[in-house]
Each structure stands twice: as C-alpha cells, then as structure tokens.
Design a protein around this motif. Structure first.
Motif, PDB file in Angstrom:
ATOM      1  N   GLY A 302       0.886  -1.174   0.082  1.00 36.59           N
ATOM      2  CA  GLY A 302       0.076  -0.067   0.035  1.00 36.59           C
ATOM      3  C   GLY A 302       0.945   1.112  -0.083  1.00 36.59           C
ATOM      4  O   GLY A 302       0.672   2.159  -0.815  1.00 36.59           O
ATOM      5  N   ILE A 303       1.839   1.240   0.811  1.00 41.16           N
ATOM      6  CA  ILE A 303       2.724   2.408   0.732  1.00 41.16           C
ATOM      7  C   ILE A 303       3.449   2.602  -0.511  1.00 41.16           C
ATOM      8  O   ILE A 303       3.499   3.831  -0.910  1.00 41.16           O
ATOM      9  CB  ILE A 303       3.750   2.321   2.091  1.00 41.16           C
ATOM     10  N   THR A 304       3.791   1.388  -1.054  1.00 39.51           N
ATOM     11  CA  THR A 304       4.538   1.615  -2.317  1.00 39.51           C
ATOM     12  C   THR A 304       3.387   2.143  -3.320  1.00 39.51           C
ATOM     13  O   THR A 304       3.884   2.995  -4.381  1.00 39.51           O
ATOM     14  CB  THR A 304       5.114   0.054  -2.669  1.00 39.51           C
ATOM     15  N   VAL A 305       2.323   1.517  -3.550  1.00 41.58           N
ATOM     16  CA  VAL A 305       1.333   1.960  -4.582  1.00 41.58           C
ATOM     17  C   VAL A 305       0.948   3.597  -4.269  1.00 41.58           C
ATOM     18  O   VAL A 305       0.848   4.349  -5.090  1.00 41.58           O
ATOM     19  CB  VAL A 305       0.043   1.110  -4.459  1.00 41.58           C
ATOM     20  N   ALA A 306       0.868   4.046  -3.077  1.00 43.17           N
ATOM     21  CA  ALA A 306       0.453   5.481  -2.883  1.00 43.17           C
ATOM     22  C   ALA A 306       1.682   6.242  -3.239  1.00 43.17           C
ATOM     23  O   ALA A 306       1.579   7.266  -3.890  1.00 43.17           O
ATOM     24  CB  ALA A 306       0.330   5.817  -1.177  1.00 43.17           C
ATOM     25  N   THR A 307       3.144   6.046  -2.973  1.00 43.13           N
ATOM     26  CA  THR A 307       4.314   6.624  -3.387  1.00 43.13           C
ATOM     27  C   THR A 307       4.211   6.558  -4.922  1.00 43.13           C
ATOM     28  O   THR A 307       4.452   7.890  -5.469  1.00 43.13           O
ATOM     29  CB  THR A 307       5.574   5.851  -2.978  1.00 43.13           C
ATOM     30  N   ILE A 308       4.200   5.372  -5.700  1.00 45.29           N
ATOM     31  CA  ILE A 308       4.022   5.743  -7.162  1.00 45.29           C
ATOM     32  C   ILE A 308       3.002   6.597  -7.519  1.00 45.29           C
ATOM     33  O   ILE A 308       3.058   7.200  -8.654  1.00 45.29           O
ATOM     34  CB  ILE A 308       3.854   4.101  -7.618  1.00 45.29           C
ATOM     35  N   GLY A 309       1.800   6.522  -7.159  1.00 46.17           N
ATOM     36  CA  GLY A 309       0.633   7.201  -7.513  1.00 46.17           C
ATOM     37  C   GLY A 309       0.895   8.796  -7.247  1.00 46.17           C
ATOM     38  O   GLY A 309       0.648   9.617  -8.082  1.00 46.17           O
ATOM     39  N   SER A 310       1.588   9.030  -6.243  1.00 45.45           N
ATOM     40  CA  SER A 310       1.950  10.502  -5.881  1.00 45.45           C
ATOM     41  C   SER A 310       2.777  11.057  -6.872  1.00 45.45           C
ATOM     42  O   SER A 310       2.779  12.315  -7.278  1.00 45.45           O
ATOM     43  CB  SER A 310       2.377  10.468  -4.135  1.00 45.45           C
ATOM     44  N   LEU A 311       3.927  10.095  -7.015  1.00 43.36           N
ATOM     45  CA  LEU A 311       4.950  10.730  -8.010  1.00 43.36           C
ATOM     46  C   LEU A 311       4.517  10.818  -9.527  1.00 43.36           C
ATOM     47  O   LEU A 311       4.834  11.786 -10.235  1.00 43.36           O
ATOM     48  CB  LEU A 311       5.931   9.687  -7.860  1.00 43.36           C
ATOM     49  N   ALA A 312       3.500   9.867  -9.847  1.00 43.48           N
ATOM     50  CA  ALA A 312       2.699   9.872 -11.331  1.00 43.48           C
ATOM     51  C   ALA A 312       1.933  11.249 -11.363  1.00 43.48           C
ATOM     52  O   ALA A 312       2.072  11.746 -12.412  1.00 43.48           O
ATOM     53  CB  ALA A 312       2.080   8.789 -11.351  1.00 43.48           C
ATOM     54  N   VAL A 313       1.469  11.805 -10.215  1.00 44.72           N
ATOM     55  CA  VAL A 313       0.304  12.726 -10.367  1.00 44.72           C
ATOM     56  C   VAL A 313       1.161  14.111  -9.875  1.00 44.72           C
ATOM     57  O   VAL A 313       0.923  14.994 -10.744  1.00 44.72           O
ATOM     58  CB  VAL A 313      -0.566  12.768  -9.476  1.00 44.72           C
ATOM     59  N   LEU A 314       2.017  14.092  -9.139  1.00 46.24           N
ATOM     60  CA  LEU A 314       2.643  15.257  -8.625  1.00 46.24           C
ATOM     61  C   LEU A 314       4.141  15.529  -8.986  1.00 46.24           C
ATOM     62  O   LEU A 314       4.883  16.468  -8.649  1.00 46.24           O
ATOM     63  CB  LEU A 314       2.319  15.470  -6.832  1.00 46.24           C
ATOM     64  N   GLY A 315       4.579  14.480  -9.450  1.00 47.81           N
ATOM     65  CA  GLY A 315       6.178  14.582  -9.979  1.00 47.81           C
ATOM     66  C   GLY A 315       6.875  14.496  -8.604  1.00 47.81           C
ATOM     67  O   GLY A 315       6.649  13.919  -7.785  1.00 47.81           O
ATOM     68  N   PRO A 316       7.969  15.326  -8.568  1.00 46.95           N
ATOM     69  CA  PRO A 316       8.822  15.413  -7.310  1.00 46.95           C
ATOM     70  C   PRO A 316       8.111  15.715  -6.121  1.00 46.95           C
ATOM     71  O   PRO A 316       8.529  15.046  -4.990  1.00 46.95           O
ATOM     72  CB  PRO A 316       9.809  16.543  -7.851  1.00 46.95           C
ATOM     73  N   LEU A 317       6.829  16.363  -6.131  1.00 47.03           N
ATOM     74  CA  LEU A 317       6.380  16.711  -4.899  1.00 47.03           C
ATOM     75  C   LEU A 317       5.630  15.288  -4.347  1.00 47.03           C
ATOM     76  O   LEU A 317       5.131  15.339  -3.264  1.00 47.03           O
ATOM     77  CB  LEU A 317       4.865  17.757  -5.267  1.00 47.03           C
ATOM     78  N   GLY A 318       5.605  14.375  -5.308  1.00 47.32           N
ATOM     79  CA  GLY A 318       5.041  13.032  -4.779  1.00 47.32           C
ATOM     80  C   GLY A 318       5.837  12.593  -3.690  1.00 47.32           C
ATOM     81  O   GLY A 318       5.325  11.563  -3.152  1.00 47.32           O
TER      82      GLY A 318
END
Length: 386
Positions: A302-318
């Motif tokens: 879950g933490i991995t998926v949340a990190t990937i999703g955040s990076l995909a949407v927010l870029g470095p801000l993820g």
C-alpha cells in the motif's frame, strides 16, 4: 491514475477488513475481566528462572520471587544458568541458609540456547504448577495466586499475563501491549490465545511437553502444543508484570525483530493446526496468520502504490508521501504522536514482521532454522532494573 487509486483503495479495504471484523466481534462479545475462580487450597509451584550473565539484576529478581504473595513452603525456585559472570554463585549465596522456598540450581557447562535450558528446567520442576519468568521483568505480588486460579479450570492448562506497566516509559510498546490485550482477551473468550509472554507464563506440569531445541518462541510454542493436545491456554489481563522496552526505532529492532522471527517460524512449522482444534484453529490462528504473515506485506504494498501514484500525479512533490511515512515513523519512535501513537505501535510491529518475513524468504528459512536461540542481553534495558 484511476487504476492506482482503485488498487490503493482495494489494498486498504483488504488490509483493514479483518481488523474491522475483529472489532465487531469484540463489540458483540464484550469480553472483560479475569476468567479465573479461586482454588480452595494453593497447589505447589515451581518457578523456572533461566539466567545468562544476570549478575547485576539476579538478586533483585530473587528478592521479588521470595516476596510473592504465596506460601513459600509450597514454592520451588528452579534456576538454569549458563553464565560466566558469577550469576550462579550469587544465586547460591542468596539461598544460603534459607529453608524456603527451596532451590534447584542447574549449572550448564556451555550455553546451548534458551529452549534446551527450559526443557531441562521443566523436566527438573517437581511441583503441580510450573511458572516461567525472566530475570529482566518484574511481577505483581499476586501474579502466582491469579495464575493458579485460572488453572483451577479443568479445561485450562496454561495462562499468561499482561505487561501492564512498561519499564522505561515506552509509549510505543505500551500502545502495542494495550491493543494486544484486547486481542488476547477476545481470543481467550473464543477458545484460547496464541501468544504467551516470557515474563510470566504458567502451566500445569503434567501438560508440559518438550519444545523444539532451536525454538525462539518458546513460551508460545509450549502453549500452542498444549492446545493441540486438547487443553485451553488463556490470557488473563489481571495477571500483571512489568518489562522494559525501547521506543527509539533502531533500538527496538533487535528486540521486536527477534520476537517476530520466532513467531513467524512457529506459525509456519505448526501450519497444520489451521482449521483444527475448534475455534482455535478456525478463528484464532487464521487471524494471527493474517496479522503476522499477510498484513505486513499488504501495508508495504500500500505504501509503495501510494508513493508511485503520488509521483505519477505530482512529480517530485509526490515524494511527500514517503516523507510523510518517515515523519510518522520518526515522531512515533519519539512517543510524539499524541492520540495517533497507538497506530504507530501497530505500524512498528508490522514493520518487524515484514523484516522477519523478508529474512525468511531471502534465506528460504535457512537463517531461521539454524538459529540456536541465543542472543546477548540488552544491557541498556537491564540498567533500568538495577
């Protein structure tokens, strides 16, 4: 992105569902209080104390044991020692001239591991009830009385207690123990509990069977085997002990990871108990398999998926997602999360279980199978007991 959100939502729901079910059952059953009655007469008791280089604290532990609220003429202290710091000599000196309780001192020429030492001590114990305790713990004065009251139930052959006051003021450990108490109280009302605690576990002597010589979850293994032989093993929240623990992240790892490794290996070795032995195998063991075997991997995923999703949407801000996890961990290990501290206590335990799982997977069990059950005492924790 939509698929990532759906995947993350599914993981969260899957991870949390068994815990929600548990809370629902807890609410419906409303388990509370000690399951014990009182024996009209006190049975004889053997208290087993394994020691290894405990010279700084063994005398205070012995003072505690001889001061318990129990007839000392019915108590035998069985010390099994493999120290090279004079611990055995201190034990001998302490009991010199004492008529009661009686002392059985087993001196081991070499350190063979806790499980082998306990098997020898249990075999030497001569009384009706055998209690195992650790040198680096402290017992409530009425612990033995409450234990034998539980064992008065003809269906109960083992009982363990609660770390009611963590020495060292570790809110991380206290938070986890409070949650664990809820789990174990319900397990005991349903059938039997799984985890037995080294600082205080009590058994009917006739129910004791040998544990694996390389066991690193000796108390829980003995309780599990007793349940497999047909007797119940329960948790009584009114039996209190105190044990020292760390809060700092790094300092907790050795203590928690070792326990996690022992429990995971035990569950795997005893996997054929699933679905058997009444509600123990149908409810208690499956829940513990979920908590220890499955849930840690789901949390990590879950933490991995949340990190990937955040990076995909927010870029470095993820990177704010993993930074948030690190911040949560840093604050939690400093007991600084306020009302969220219990959640960190669970997260900390899941992390240890994950680390232990990874070690088992990487080595295909070789490291765990070859573990001889020995480790060095935590000197920092022992200092708070002096």
């Amino acid at each position: 992105m939509k698929r990532l959100v759906e995947a993350l939502s599914g993981l969260v729901a899957l991870t949390g569902l068994p815990y929600l079910i548990y809370l629902g059952v807890y609410y419906l059953r409303q388990p509370s209080g000690t399951p014990a009655d009182t024996w009209p007469e006190e049975p004889s008791v053997s208290i087993v104390l394994p020691t290894y280089n405990e010279a700084t604290i063994v005398e205070s532990k012995l003072e505690e044991l001889v001061s318990l609220d129990y007839p000392m003429e019915k108590v035998e202290i069985v010390v099994v020692d493999s120290s090279d710091d004079g611990t055995a000599e201190l034990v001998d000196t302490f009991f010199a001239g004492r008529l009661e309780p009686s002392l059985t001192l087993i001196r081991e020429d070499e350190r063979r591991g806790l499980a082998m030492a306990l098997n020898e001590a249990y075999a030497a114990a001569s009384n009706e009830v055998v209690i195992k305790t650790d040198c680096d713990s402290r017992l409530a004065s009425d612990a033995v009385r409450k234990a034998v009251a539980n064992l008065a139930d003809p269906d109960v052959a083992g009982v363990t207690g609660r770390n009611a006051d963590v020495i060292g003021d570790s809110e991380v450990e206290q938070g986890y123990r409070d949650i664990q108490t809820m789990i174990q109280v319900l397990e005991s009302h349903i059938d039997s509990t799984l985890i037995f605690h080294g600082p205080f576990s009590a058994f009917e002597r006739e129910a004791i069977v040998p544990i694996d010589e390389d066991s690193i979850a000796d108390d829980t293994e003995l309780a599990l085997k007793i349940r497999r032989n047909g007797d119940r093993v329960v948790f009584d929240p009114d039996i209190h002990y105190r044990e020292a623990a760390h809060s700092a992240f790094g300092k907790r790892r050795e203590q928690k990871d070792r326990r996690a490794m022992g429990l995971l290996r035990l569950l795997w070795r005893q996997r054929d108990a699933l679905g058997r032995h009444g509600a123990y195998g149908r409810v208690v063991l499956p829940f513990n398999w979920w908590f220890m075997m499955v849930s840690p991997w789901l949390v990590a995923t879950g933490i991995t998926v949340a990190t990937i999703g955040s990076l995909a949407v927010l870029g470095p801000l993820g990177l704010a997602t993993p930074a948030g996890v690190l911040g949560f961990t840093a604050l939690g290990s400093r007991d600084a999360l306020g009302p969220l501290q219990p959640f960190y206590s669970l997260f900390d335990t899941q992390l240890s279980l994950l680390r232990a799982s990874v070690s088992l997977v990487r080595a295909r069990g070789d490291d765990a199978e070859s573990h001889d059950g020995t480790w060095e005492p935590d000197r920092e924790l022992r200092e708070v007991l002096q």
